[in-house]
Design a protein around this motif. Sequence first.
Motif, mmCIF file in Angstrom:
data_model
loop_
_atom_site.group_PDB
_atom_site.id
_atom_site.type_symbol
_atom_site.label_atom_id
_atom_site.label_comp_id
_atom_site.label_asym_id
_atom_site.label_seq_id
_atom_site.Cartn_x
_atom_site.Cartn_y
_atom_site.Cartn_z
ATOM 1 N N GLU A 21 0.839 -1.203 0.000
ATOM 2 C CA GLU A 21 0.000 0.000 0.000
ATOM 3 C C GLU A 21 0.876 1.257 0.000
ATOM 4 N N MET A 22 1.948 1.238 0.784
ATOM 5 C CA MET A 22 2.878 2.366 0.821
ATOM 6 C C MET A 22 3.499 2.588 -0.555
ATOM 7 N N LYS A 25 1.003 4.233 -2.867
ATOM 8 C CA LYS A 25 0.832 5.652 -2.524
ATOM 9 C C LYS A 25 2.065 6.475 -2.876
ATOM 10 N N GLU A 26 3.219 5.827 -2.897
ATOM 11 C CA GLU A 26 4.456 6.521 -3.266
ATOM 12 C C GLU A 26 4.423 6.945 -4.731
ATOM 13 N N ALA A 27 3.591 6.264 -5.520
ATOM 14 C CA ALA A 27 3.373 6.606 -6.941
ATOM 15 C C ALA A 27 4.683 6.676 -7.727
#
Length: 146
Positions: A21-22, A25-27
Amino acid sequence: MMVTIRKCTMEDVPQVAELSEMWAKEAVTFAYPASNTDKIAQRIGDYFWIAEKHGRVIGYTHGAIQTSQYSVFPNNALFLEIYEVYVHPEYRADGAGHQLVDKIISEAELHGVAHALVGSSNLDWKRSVGFYERHGFKMWYIQMYR
């Protein structure tokens, strides 16, 4: 404290899901959503490794053995396809990513698999290429868009 590299277990799945998930979100990559706990649990096996520090999972890698039909490998040769390598941003300087790649490759070699393949859609592709070149990977092709 050193980073410990070990096989992923079912108990690690929630922490791996948090890291996935991290990562999303870091994209830093295109078109890859986070993996949920069910998907992660299904992948546990010889080619799913985690990096642990201070009792926390700080990184992971996983892949699978495939049969080659690519021109860069002998026809029907077995190869390790590395699907993901991710390390929490706060621990990237600890060398955990390199240790994870070394471990998954050495596991494949223990099973007689001499070849490996990795792809990346990381936005910082130059850094990714340099990372994998340090592990003996060579550029096969590039794909671009506009």
